[in-house]
Write a protein that holds these residues in place. Structure first.
Motif, short mmCIF file in Angstrom:
data_model
loop_
_atom_site.label_atom_id
_atom_site.label_comp_id
_atom_site.label_asym_id
_atom_site.label_seq_id
_atom_site.Cartn_x
_atom_site.Cartn_y
_atom_site.Cartn_z
N SER A 49 0.59 4.02 0.99
CA SER A 49 0.53 4.87 2.20
C SER A 49 1.27 4.24 3.38
O SER A 49 1.41 4.88 4.42
CB SER A 49 -0.93 5.11 2.62
OG SER A 49 -1.62 5.76 1.59
N SER A 50 1.72 2.96 3.24
CA SER A 50 2.42 2.31 4.35
C SER A 50 3.85 2.84 4.44
O SER A 50 4.48 3.12 3.42
CB SER A 50 2.47 0.80 4.14
OG SER A 50 1.16 0.29 4.03
N GLY A 88 -9.73 8.79 2.73
CA GLY A 88 -8.32 9.05 3.05
C GLY A 88 -7.75 10.22 2.25
O GLY A 88 -8.43 10.82 1.42
N LYS A 109 4.91 3.26 -3.42
CA LYS A 109 4.77 4.72 -3.57
C LYS A 109 5.71 5.23 -4.69
O LYS A 109 5.32 6.07 -5.51
CB LYS A 109 5.11 5.37 -2.23
CG LYS A 109 5.21 6.86 -2.23
CD LYS A 109 3.99 7.47 -1.58
CE LYS A 109 4.05 8.97 -1.67
NZ LYS A 109 2.78 9.54 -2.03
N GLN A 113 -5.39 10.21 0.03
CA GLN A 113 -4.67 9.87 -1.21
C GLN A 113 -4.89 10.96 -2.27
O GLN A 113 -5.87 11.69 -2.23
CB GLN A 113 -5.18 8.52 -1.77
CG GLN A 113 -4.82 7.32 -0.93
CD GLN A 113 -5.88 6.99 0.09
OE1 GLN A 113 -6.83 7.73 0.30
NE2 GLN A 113 -5.72 5.85 0.76
N GLN A 138 6.71 1.81 0.61
CA GLN A 138 7.44 2.94 -0.01
C GLN A 138 7.85 2.62 -1.44
O GLN A 138 7.88 3.50 -2.29
CB GLN A 138 8.66 3.32 0.86
CG GLN A 138 8.23 4.02 2.15
CD GLN A 138 7.23 5.17 1.88
OE1 GLN A 138 7.57 6.15 1.25
NE2 GLN A 138 5.99 5.02 2.34
N ASN A 144 0.87 -1.19 0.00
CA ASN A 144 0.00 0.00 0.00
C ASN A 144 0.90 1.24 0.00
O ASN A 144 1.72 1.40 0.91
CB ASN A 144 -0.89 -0.02 1.25
CG ASN A 144 -1.91 1.10 1.25
OD1 ASN A 144 -1.64 2.19 0.76
ND2 ASN A 144 -3.07 0.82 1.81
N THR A 178 -7.35 3.65 -1.65
CA THR A 178 -6.01 3.12 -1.93
C THR A 178 -5.79 3.09 -3.45
O THR A 178 -6.64 2.59 -4.19
CB THR A 178 -5.87 1.70 -1.34
OG1 THR A 178 -6.15 1.81 0.06
CG2 THR A 178 -4.48 1.13 -1.56
N GLU A 179 -4.69 3.60 -3.88
CA GLU A 179 -4.41 3.71 -5.32
C GLU A 179 -4.26 2.33 -5.95
O GLU A 179 -3.66 1.44 -5.36
CB GLU A 179 -3.12 4.51 -5.56
CG GLU A 179 -3.11 5.91 -4.97
CD GLU A 179 -2.64 5.95 -3.53
OE1 GLU A 179 -2.63 4.89 -2.86
OE2 GLU A 179 -2.29 7.03 -3.05
#
Ligand SMILES: Cc1ncc(COP(=O)(O)O)c(C=O)c1O
Length: 394
Positions: free
Chosen positions: A32-33, A226, A42, A228, A39, A30, A236-237
């Motif tokens: 956002s983690s 959220g 991300k 995002q 990461q 995820n 979540t993307e």
């Protein structure tokens, strides 16, 4: 099978599939983690954002990922309307032949007190920058006009329309769902404030798209939750789809010229062949049209029957847009260019891509006249026309 319905959706490219598989295996966390796996997801997300931005002349900050073209259209229009309403501007300009994602959003806004003005698109299916300039008022909140039409393929003068809007200080949105990956896009050079695109129209995955919004144009969120996408699109993307979209768009843009040359030659061969059918007419602009778009009306037949018989021969095509097929109403796009109801019912859209071949085009060129002839022979209306009891329209 001959797939000639690329305006409805495209087959995913190998590059897009590989990018997605790799993401699902390696960077499936995820974004956002905070730990490494998240990461890395991300990083994949932001890398895709940069690459997509580069393909359309935007800055990565201007890219918001959405679930596709419809969501991007909805969010662009609702955001500009909200901004306008804050400044007492409630007039919106669009055209009669936009996609329903635009037209239905505008209808909803009408119910909320906005005044929507739909410009006529003429026989060729286009509007001029001058028409837009004449329609803009002090209280115009938004101009939303598509880059290329999904049914008849006409290409609109987006840069000129954008210039008019920029001069008048009116936000300009373009639905570029059919254009992205097929026509050049440079949001800065074309004066585009808001642009929608959808990955499945250029060999990317379904259910993912982009709303590109120029810095300074505030977006309202359609989905709360959220933080995002800078708080503009909660949830979540869908990183694998986003990464697949970036790979597909990069490839389409890198091959734009080569693909355009190949596909437009196939299109022109198809148009020349189908034009030989009597009482048939090409819909849309013969010159200024999407490389892969062919759209005809054949008098005296029902488009649905033609599609079913083409399907029997393994040819996938469309009559009207994918979204409206299944409904018996004639296409609003064909009506908007002045086709009478009776003729609009007999339409066929064939949309090609770089994977189609001349042999496939020739197979279509053999099948369509035979089926049109067969259907006409069964039609009492056609018999009346042939005997002179009723007049031909085309
Ligand atoms: C011009 C246009 N706008 C919007 C859409 C909707 O895109 P999506 O299917 O990604 O929601 C389509 C799809 O056919 C389209 O052709």
């Amino acid at each position: 099978m001959i797939y000639a319905d690329n305006a409805a959706t495209t087959k995913m490219s190998g590059a897009a599939m590989n990018a997605m598989l790799n993401c699902m295996e390696e960077t499936w966390g995820n974004p956002s983690s905070l730990y490494g796996l998240g990461q890395r997801a991300k990083e994949a997300l932001e890398d895709a954002r940069e690459r997509i931005a580069a393909c359309i002349g935007a800055s990565p900050k201007e890219i918001t990922f959405t679930s596709g073209g419809s969501e991007a259209d909805n969010q662009a229009i609702c955001s500009a309307a909200a901004l306008g309403a804050r400044n007492r501007k409630r007039h919106i300009i669009s055209t009669t032949f936009e996609h329903h994602a635009v037209l239905h959003t505008l209808k909803k806004l009408e119910g909320e007190g906005f005044e929507v003005e739909l410009l006529p698109v003429g026989e060729l299916g286009t509007v001029t920058a001058r028409q837009v300039a004449e329609a803009v008022r002090e209280d115009t909140a938004l101009v939303t006009i598509m880059y290329a039409n999904n049914e008849i393929g006409s290409i609109l003068p987006i840069a000129e329309i954008g210039a008019v809007c920029r001069k008048q200080g009116v936000p300009f949105h373009t639905d570029a769902v059919q254009a992205a990956g097929h026509l050049p896009i440079d949001v800065k050079a074309q004066n585009i404030d808001l642009l929608s695109l959808s990955a499945h129209k250029f060999h990317g995955p379904k259910g993912i798209g982009v709303l590109c919004a120029r810095q300074g144009i505030p977006l309202s969120s359609l989905i709360e939750g959220g933080a995002q996408e800078r708080g503009k699109r909660a949830g979540t993307e869908n990183v694998p789809a986003i990464v697949g979209m970036a790979a597909a768009l990069e490839e389409a843009c890198a091959r734009l010229e080569e693909n355009t040359a190949k596909v437009s030659a196939l299109r022109d061969r198809l148009i020349a062949g189908l034009s030989q059918i009597p009482h048939a007419a090409l819909n849309g602009d013969p010159v200024n049209r999407l490389p892969g778009n062919v759209n005809f009306c054949f008098e005296g037949i029902e488009g649905e029957s033609l599609l079913l018989l083409l399907d029997d021969q393994g040819i996938c095509a469309s009559s009207g847009s994918a979204c409206t097929s299944g409904s018996l109403d004639p296409s609003h796009v064909l009506l908007s260019i002045g086709r009478p109801h009776e003729v609009a019912h007999g339409s066929l859209r064939l949309s090609l891509c770089e994977e189609n071949t001349e042999v496939e085009v020739d197979t279509i060129l053999k099948a369509v006249p035979e089926i049109v002839g067969y259907l006409r022979n069964m039609s009492p209306l056609w018999k009346d026309k042939v005997s002179g009891k009723k007049k031909f329209i085309l």
